[in-house]
Design a protein around this motif. Structure first.
Motif, PDB file in Angstrom:
ATOM      1  N   CYS A 114      -1.760  -0.126  -2.570  1.00 49.25           N
ATOM      2  CA  CYS A 114      -1.314  -0.251  -1.217  1.00 49.25           C
ATOM      3  C   CYS A 114       0.000  -1.217  -1.208  1.00 49.25           C
ATOM      4  O   CYS A 114      -0.068  -2.305  -2.378  1.00 49.25           O
ATOM      5  CB  CYS A 114      -2.381  -1.187  -0.113  1.00 49.25           C
ATOM      6  N   GLN A 116       1.199  -3.300   1.168  1.00 46.35           N
ATOM      7  CA  GLN A 116       1.644  -4.002   2.245  1.00 46.35           C
ATOM      8  C   GLN A 116       1.238  -5.502   2.149  1.00 46.35           C
ATOM      9  O   GLN A 116       1.732  -6.520   2.645  1.00 46.35           O
ATOM     10  CB  GLN A 116       0.571  -3.683   3.535  1.00 46.35           C
ATOM     11  N   CYS A 118      -1.107  -7.856   1.914  1.00 48.46           N
ATOM     12  CA  CYS A 118      -1.822  -8.832   2.791  1.00 48.46           C
ATOM     13  C   CYS A 118      -2.736  -9.581   1.731  1.00 48.46           C
ATOM     14  O   CYS A 118      -3.359  -8.937   0.804  1.00 48.46           O
ATOM     15  CB  CYS A 118      -3.138  -7.738   3.703  1.00 48.46           C
ATOM     16  N   THR A 124      -4.425  -4.471  -2.284  1.00 52.55           N
ATOM     17  CA  THR A 124      -2.806  -4.569  -2.532  1.00 52.55           C
ATOM     18  C   THR A 124      -2.523  -5.245  -3.988  1.00 52.55           C
ATOM     19  O   THR A 124      -1.476  -5.207  -4.216  1.00 52.55           O
ATOM     20  CB  THR A 124      -2.123  -5.555  -1.512  1.00 52.55           C
ATOM     21  N   GLU A 162      -2.375   2.069   3.387  1.00 51.10           N
ATOM     22  CA  GLU A 162      -2.259   2.078   4.664  1.00 51.10           C
ATOM     23  C   GLU A 162      -1.881   3.473   5.313  1.00 51.10           C
ATOM     24  O   GLU A 162      -0.828   4.015   4.881  1.00 51.10           O
ATOM     25  CB  GLU A 162      -0.734   0.971   4.900  1.00 51.10           C
ATOM     26  N   ASP A 165       1.456   4.539   6.402  1.00 58.10           N
ATOM     27  CA  ASP A 165       2.527   4.640   5.207  1.00 58.10           C
ATOM     28  C   ASP A 165       2.488   5.724   4.517  1.00 58.10           C
ATOM     29  O   ASP A 165       3.180   6.301   3.644  1.00 58.10           O
ATOM     30  CB  ASP A 165       2.504   3.379   4.439  1.00 58.10           C
ATOM     31  N   THR A 194      -4.370   0.625  10.907  1.00 57.29           N
ATOM     32  CA  THR A 194      -3.177  -0.103  10.284  1.00 57.29           C
ATOM     33  C   THR A 194      -2.583  -1.614  10.406  1.00 57.29           C
ATOM     34  O   THR A 194      -3.208  -2.195  11.355  1.00 57.29           O
ATOM     35  CB  THR A 194      -1.934   0.808  11.484  1.00 57.29           C
ATOM     36  N   CYS A 195      -2.027  -2.025   9.617  1.00 62.06           N
ATOM     37  CA  CYS A 195      -1.431  -3.412   9.533  1.00 62.06           C
ATOM     38  C   CYS A 195      -0.528  -3.680  10.636  1.00 62.06           C
ATOM     39  O   CYS A 195      -0.281  -4.888  10.795  1.00 62.06           O
ATOM     40  CB  CYS A 195      -0.935  -3.958   8.018  1.00 62.06           C
ATOM     41  N   SER A 216      -5.062  -3.997  12.365  1.00 60.47           N
ATOM     42  CA  SER A 216      -5.552  -5.296  11.724  1.00 60.47           C
ATOM     43  C   SER A 216      -4.420  -6.278  11.908  1.00 60.47           C
ATOM     44  O   SER A 216      -3.430  -6.565  11.522  1.00 60.47           O
ATOM     45  CB  SER A 216      -5.327  -5.064  10.224  1.00 60.47           C
TER      46      SER A 216
END
Length: 349
Positions: A114, A116, A118, A124, A162, A165, A194-195, A216
């Motif tokens: 991922c 993103q 986080c 991630t 995600e 994405d 989803t973030c 999220s």
């Protein structure tokens, strides 16, 4: 010649491929589709109502992308199962089977890794490798169902990656998943997490799919959310809340907000008050999650007492909130951790 991944084709595109590429009548596509998604065969030779010549064409020009089990962890506390699945190119993803009173639920991955970032998430670490195809996401379901000997009744897109994405592949996946000629799972039994990719939430909204959107959130102010969720620097809370209100207005579907409680970061009573104020007036539900410890991260979960105080504070402020039931806690390596350990071990061999 690169072969066509048939599992990833919704029925209209499969029909077009069968007629144009194979020169076969369109009804053959429906037969193939049912073999793939209802009977869930993994070999063209199993499609016994097709002629040998047609099966030969399929072998030559198409593929059923395999998903196989590398590791399966069975909880001794409940009926939770955690799978590490291998994809055709050797990459791996995680999938979790959970038993509830209403039936079995599956949490699947939508990407390998991922991007993103986080700060509390193992998925991630190492970034994004690639997105999954629709067929690979379906493969997670079909392989888990083969392992467990029964069908799922609900689905959560909340594993590695995600989902928004990987928008187009996820949309194809949902179309096949809900198709009457396929798995035929109502999208009202699907939750997508989803973030907070605002443009993609708007694209999802326009499709009015009927699924449950889970945001999220994890913080109610920009300063805190910036620190733990880099996506907030692109789409700050004000933009996210605006699109969420728009989403409900257009779809009529209540939004669920995920909030991972991290000790000393977002779990005091001021944070609870900010969260209640942020969501006041929305038709929503807050799902509080004791954060999973990740050895590469320094995040710590809040105490049970602090979690209870947080819930009570939200309820006092009129917010509907529950603490996520922890299933399979003896096999609960944080999402992405099992894959990361497998990759690390493979690199050492």
């Amino acid at each position: 010649m690169e072969k066509t991944d048939l599992l990833s084709l919704p029925l209209p595109r499969l029909t077009q491929w069968v007629t144009e590429e194979l020169g076969e009548p369109g009804f053959r596509a429906k037969q193939i589709y049912q073999w793939l998604h209802q009977k869930q065969v993994t070999e063209f030779s199993a499609m016994t109502n097709l002629s040998a010549a047609l099966r030969g064409k399929l072998e030559e020009k198409a593929v059923i992308a395999p998903v196989s089990t590398v590791t399966r962890l069975d909880s001794h506390l409940d009926e939770t199962r955690k799978f590490l699945f291998s994809l055709a190119d050797g990459n791996c993803v995680e999938t979790v089977w959970m038993e509830y009173n209403h039936g079995p639920s599956l949490c699947i991955s939508t990407q390998v890794g991922c991007r993103q970032g986080c700060r509390f998430c193992a998925s991630t670490l190492g970034g994004l490798v690639r997105s999954l195809t629709a067929g690979e996401m379906l493969g997670e379901i079909y392989e888990a169902q083969r392992q467990m000997g029964k069908a799922i009744s609900s689905l959560v897109l909340m594993g590695i990656g995600e989902p928004l994405d990987n928008f187009e592949n996820v949309m194809d996946f949902l179309e096949i998943l809900s198709s009457p000629q396929g798995q035929n799972l109502s999208l009202r039994h699907v939750s997508l997490s989803t973030c907070g990719l605002v443009p993609e939430i708007r694209r999802l909204m326009e499709r009015k799919l009927g699924l449950t959107l889970s945001i999220s959130l994890h913080a109610a102010d920009n300063e805190t959310r910036d620190q733990i969720m880099p996506v907030n620097r692109r789409y700050p809370i004000e933009e996210l809340m605006a699109v969420c209100r728009e989403y409900f207005a257009v779809t009529g579907r209540r939004i669920s907000y995920e909030y991972a409680l991290i000790a000393g970061v977002n779990d005091d009573m001021d944070h609870a008050d900010e969260l209640a104020a942020l969501l006041r007036g929305q038709n929503c539900h807050v799902n509080l999650i004791p954060v999973n410890p990740v050895k590469e991260r320094d995040t710590k979960r809040s105490s049970r007492q602090q979690i209870q105080r947080f819930v009570e504070r939200l309820e006092q402020r009129g917010l509907n909130a529950t603490v996520r039931r922890e299933l399979g806690s003896d096999i609960s390596a944080a999402c992405g951790q099992l894959r990361r350990e497998h990759v690390s071990q493979s690199q050492q061999e």
